[in-house]
Design a protein around this motif. Structure first.
Motif, PDB file in Angstrom:
ATOM      1  N   ALA A 115      39.110  34.679  28.520  1.00 44.01           N
ATOM      2  CA  ALA A 115      39.433  33.415  29.178  1.00 44.01           C
ATOM      3  C   ALA A 115      40.702  33.574  29.991  1.00 44.01           C
ATOM      4  O   ALA A 115      41.478  34.492  29.763  1.00 44.01           O
ATOM      5  N   SER A 116      40.890  32.693  30.923  1.00 44.06           N
ATOM      6  CA  SER A 116      42.067  32.492  31.767  1.00 44.06           C
ATOM      7  C   SER A 116      41.558  32.065  33.134  1.00 44.06           C
ATOM      8  O   SER A 116      40.442  32.418  33.545  1.00 44.06           O
ATOM      9  N   ILE A 117      42.383  31.332  33.838  1.00 43.87           N
ATOM     10  CA  ILE A 117      42.025  30.892  35.182  1.00 43.87           C
ATOM     11  C   ILE A 117      41.755  32.108  36.073  1.00 43.87           C
ATOM     12  O   ILE A 117      40.780  32.151  36.823  1.00 43.87           O
ATOM     13  N   ARG A 118      42.604  33.094  35.972  1.00 46.02           N
ATOM     14  CA  ARG A 118      42.453  34.293  36.795  1.00 46.02           C
ATOM     15  C   ARG A 118      41.150  35.022  36.475  1.00 46.02           C
ATOM     16  O   ARG A 118      40.450  35.486  37.383  1.00 46.02           O
ATOM     17  N   GLN A 119      40.810  35.127  35.188  1.00 44.87           N
ATOM     18  CA  GLN A 119      39.577  35.801  34.796  1.00 44.87           C
ATOM     19  C   GLN A 119      38.358  35.082  35.365  1.00 44.87           C
ATOM     20  O   GLN A 119      37.426  35.710  35.881  1.00 44.87           O
ATOM     21  N   HIS A 120      38.342  33.768  35.245  1.00 44.31           N
ATOM     22  CA  HIS A 120      37.218  33.005  35.794  1.00 44.31           C
ATOM     23  C   HIS A 120      37.113  33.194  37.308  1.00 44.31           C
ATOM     24  O   HIS A 120      36.005  33.321  37.846  1.00 44.31           O
ATOM     25  N   ALA A 121      38.256  33.213  38.000  1.00 39.86           N
ATOM     26  CA  ALA A 121      38.231  33.407  39.446  1.00 39.86           C
ATOM     27  C   ALA A 121      37.669  34.785  39.797  1.00 39.86           C
ATOM     28  O   ALA A 121      36.878  34.930  40.742  1.00 39.86           O
ATOM     29  N   LEU A 144      37.983  27.895  24.851  1.00 39.56           N
ATOM     30  CA  LEU A 144      38.376  26.520  25.159  1.00 39.56           C
ATOM     31  C   LEU A 144      39.884  26.345  25.100  1.00 39.56           C
ATOM     32  O   LEU A 144      40.509  25.831  26.039  1.00 39.56           O
ATOM     33  N   ILE A 145      40.489  26.765  24.005  1.00 43.79           N
ATOM     34  CA  ILE A 145      41.933  26.583  23.836  1.00 43.79           C
ATOM     35  C   ILE A 145      42.719  27.453  24.805  1.00 43.79           C
ATOM     36  O   ILE A 145      43.720  27.008  25.390  1.00 43.79           O
ATOM     37  N   ALA A 146      42.261  28.691  25.021  1.00 40.71           N
ATOM     38  CA  ALA A 146      42.979  29.573  25.948  1.00 40.71           C
ATOM     39  C   ALA A 146      42.939  29.030  27.371  1.00 40.71           C
ATOM     40  O   ALA A 146      43.955  29.040  28.082  1.00 40.71           O
ATOM     41  N   ASP A 147      41.777  28.527  27.787  1.00 42.16           N
ATOM     42  CA  ASP A 147      41.674  27.978  29.138  1.00 42.16           C
ATOM     43  C   ASP A 147      42.496  26.700  29.290  1.00 42.16           C
ATOM     44  O   ASP A 147      43.169  26.497  30.308  1.00 42.16           O
ATOM     45  N   ALA A 148      42.429  25.828  28.285  1.00 45.43           N
ATOM     46  CA  ALA A 148      43.206  24.589  28.342  1.00 45.43           C
ATOM     47  C   ALA A 148      44.702  24.895  28.383  1.00 45.43           C
ATOM     48  O   ALA A 148      45.462  24.254  29.122  1.00 45.43           O
ATOM     49  N   THR A 149      45.117  25.883  27.617  1.00 50.17           N
ATOM     50  CA  THR A 149      46.526  26.286  27.613  1.00 50.17           C
ATOM     51  C   THR A 149      46.943  26.799  28.979  1.00 50.17           C
ATOM     52  O   THR A 149      48.035  26.486  29.479  1.00 50.17           O
ATOM     53  N   ASP A 150      46.066  27.579  29.618  1.00 52.20           N
ATOM     54  CA  ASP A 150      46.371  28.118  30.939  1.00 52.20           C
ATOM     55  C   ASP A 150      46.497  27.000  31.967  1.00 52.20           C
ATOM     56  O   ASP A 150      47.387  27.025  32.836  1.00 52.20           O
ATOM     57  N   VAL A 151      45.619  25.999  31.878  1.00 47.34           N
ATOM     58  CA  VAL A 151      45.682  24.874  32.815  1.00 47.34           C
ATOM     59  C   VAL A 151      46.963  24.064  32.617  1.00 47.34           C
ATOM     60  O   VAL A 151      47.669  23.745  33.573  1.00 47.34           O
ATOM     61  N   VAL A 152      47.266  23.745  31.359  1.00 45.04           N
ATOM     62  CA  VAL A 152      48.377  22.839  31.071  1.00 45.04           C
ATOM     63  C   VAL A 152      49.732  23.524  31.238  1.00 45.04           C
ATOM     64  O   VAL A 152      50.664  22.930  31.817  1.00 45.04           O
ATOM     65  N   PHE A 153      49.860  24.740  30.752  1.00 45.49           N
ATOM     66  CA  PHE A 153      51.165  25.411  30.747  1.00 45.49           C
ATOM     67  C   PHE A 153      51.303  26.486  31.815  1.00 45.49           C
ATOM     68  O   PHE A 153      52.394  27.032  32.005  1.00 45.49           O
ATOM     69  N   GLY A 154      50.211  26.796  32.508  1.00 45.48           N
ATOM     70  CA  GLY A 154      50.279  27.771  33.584  1.00 45.48           C
ATOM     71  C   GLY A 154      50.787  27.138  34.868  1.00 45.48           C
ATOM     72  O   GLY A 154      51.138  25.952  34.914  1.00 45.48           O
ATOM     73  N   THR A 155      50.808  27.933  35.920  1.00 47.84           N
ATOM     74  CA  THR A 155      51.304  27.464  37.209  1.00 47.84           C
ATOM     75  C   THR A 155      50.199  27.549  38.249  1.00 47.84           C
ATOM     76  O   THR A 155      49.692  28.634  38.535  1.00 47.84           O
ATOM     77  N   SER A 156      49.806  26.386  38.776  1.00 49.31           N
ATOM     78  CA  SER A 156      48.827  26.374  39.854  1.00 49.31           C
ATOM     79  C   SER A 156      49.510  26.803  41.154  1.00 49.31           C
ATOM     80  O   SER A 156      50.622  26.373  41.460  1.00 49.31           O
ATOM     81  N   ARG A 157      48.807  27.639  41.908  1.00 50.02           N
ATOM     82  CA  ARG A 157      49.363  28.155  43.162  1.00 50.02           C
ATOM     83  C   ARG A 157      48.902  27.324  44.368  1.00 50.02           C
ATOM     84  O   ARG A 157      48.751  27.831  45.468  1.00 50.02           O
ATOM     85  N   TRP A 158      48.722  26.033  44.145  1.00 51.40           N
ATOM     86  CA  TRP A 158      48.153  25.176  45.174  1.00 51.40           C
ATOM     87  C   TRP A 158      48.963  25.159  46.467  1.00 51.40           C
ATOM     88  O   TRP A 158      48.403  24.996  47.562  1.00 51.40           O
ATOM     89  N   GLN A 159      50.284  25.335  46.359  1.00 54.32           N
ATOM     90  CA  GLN A 159      51.111  25.294  47.563  1.00 54.32           C
ATOM     91  C   GLN A 159      50.900  26.511  48.466  1.00 54.32           C
ATOM     92  O   GLN A 159      51.370  26.523  49.605  1.00 54.32           O
ATOM     93  N   GLU A 160      50.174  27.515  47.959  1.00 50.52           N
ATOM     94  CA  GLU A 160      49.890  28.717  48.738  1.00 50.52           C
ATOM     95  C   GLU A 160      48.530  28.652  49.434  1.00 50.52           C
ATOM     96  O   GLU A 160      48.130  29.603  50.104  1.00 50.52           O
ATOM     97  N   LEU A 161      47.815  27.551  49.283  1.00 47.13           N
ATOM     98  CA  LEU A 161      46.497  27.443  49.892  1.00 47.13           C
ATOM     99  C   LEU A 161      46.587  27.508  51.416  1.00 47.13           C
ATOM    100  O   LEU A 161      47.477  26.906  52.028  1.00 47.13           O
TER     101      LEU A 161
END
Length: 274
Positions: A62-68, A188-205
């Motif tokens: 799991a992780s946002i990066r892994q899913h991407a 589930l918990i790993a992905d939720a943790t990544d979303v909540v406590f990780g850093t979205s790179r939205w400003q780099e879009l």
């Protein structure tokens, strides 16, 4: 179809429609069936079950990066150089990561009630996060009939129409043939943790981006994940962001899991596909 990824094979459903293909990425406890309501508007959709869910339940990690990275494998398997990407909730964070790290693969981006920092996350702790997902984890400890499971979900999600055949199909997909929930607790918990406590790179879009958000979070009159004012603030910072679209009288899940919400989301997706 099944696409080889690190650790196993990812299940991917293809919806044939009248549009160019769009990659549709579901949320943290959802599945590919989330997109049935949008697909009903005659869209060509590529809808994966992310690892740890549905028919991809046995794929670990799991992780946002892994899913991407998995989404890149999906596009490669379908020989698609670039597509419009639509992500809902956690799927929106995956879509952002995909677009930032692989902008050559993302033509345009549609973010549905996610992808940007949620103010509520600033108040979250690991203990509160675990408590928030306790019902899903507890549901894994017993067996269910589809009707039993749907009955519980109708209480948790008061705006869904329990008589809608697509709702029945959505929740039936969560279960094995013998009634166990196909949702990995670790994922589930790993992905939720990544979303909540990780850093979205939205400003780099750098790709054209649309943002759809709900009036409520969980049921009528609940505080939204994003206010209208917050959505406008994102636009002042991000030049590629189009005018945000508010869906009135729906909550977070209702942006795609209700007929009214899906109609608005489909309209925005159609604009992005142009």
């Amino acid at each position: 179809m099944f696409v080889p990824v690190a650790g196993g094979d990812l299940a991917v459903e293809i919806h044939d429609g009248d549009t160019p293909p769009a990659l549709a990425i579901h949320g943290v406890s959802g599945s590919r069936k989330l997109w049935n309501w949008v697909a009903a508007h005659h869209f060509s959709l590529i809808a994966p079950d992310l690892r740890g869910r549905g028919d991809s339940f046995e794929v670990p990690g799991a992780s946002i990066r892994q899913h991407a990275d998995d989404m890149v494998r999906v596009l490669d398997a379908l020989d698609l150089a670039t597509v419009t990407v639509c992500g809902m909730s956690m799927g929106a964070y995956v879509a952002v990561d995909l677009a930032v790290r692989h902008p050559d693969r993302v033509r345009t981006l549609v973010l549905v009630d996610g992808g940007f920092p949620m103010p509520a996350h600033a108040q979250m702790t690991e203990e509160l996060l675990s408590a928030a997902f306790a019902p899903q984890l507890a549901a894994r400890e017993r067996t269910w009939t589809v009707d039993e499971y749907l009955g519980v979900q109708a209480v948790v999600n008061p705006l869904i129409d329990a008589t809608d055949p697509l709702i029945h199909e959505y929740f039936a997909h969560d279960l094995t043939a013998d009634g166990h929930l196909r949702l990995s607790a670790d994922t589930l918990i790993a992905d939720a943790t990544d979303v909540v406590f990780g850093t979205s790179r939205w400003q780099e879009l750098t790709v054209p981006t649309w943002f759809v958000h709900a009036e409520w979070s969980t049921g009528p009159d609940s505080p939204p994940a994003y206010t209208v004012e917050q959505a406008q603030e994102f636009r002042t910072v991000l030049p590629v962001l189009r005018e945000p679209v508010l869906i009135n009288e729906v909550d977070h899940g209702g942006t795609v899991m209700t007929r009214a919400g899906a109609a608005v989301t489909a309209e925005v997706l159609a604009e992005a596909l142009k």
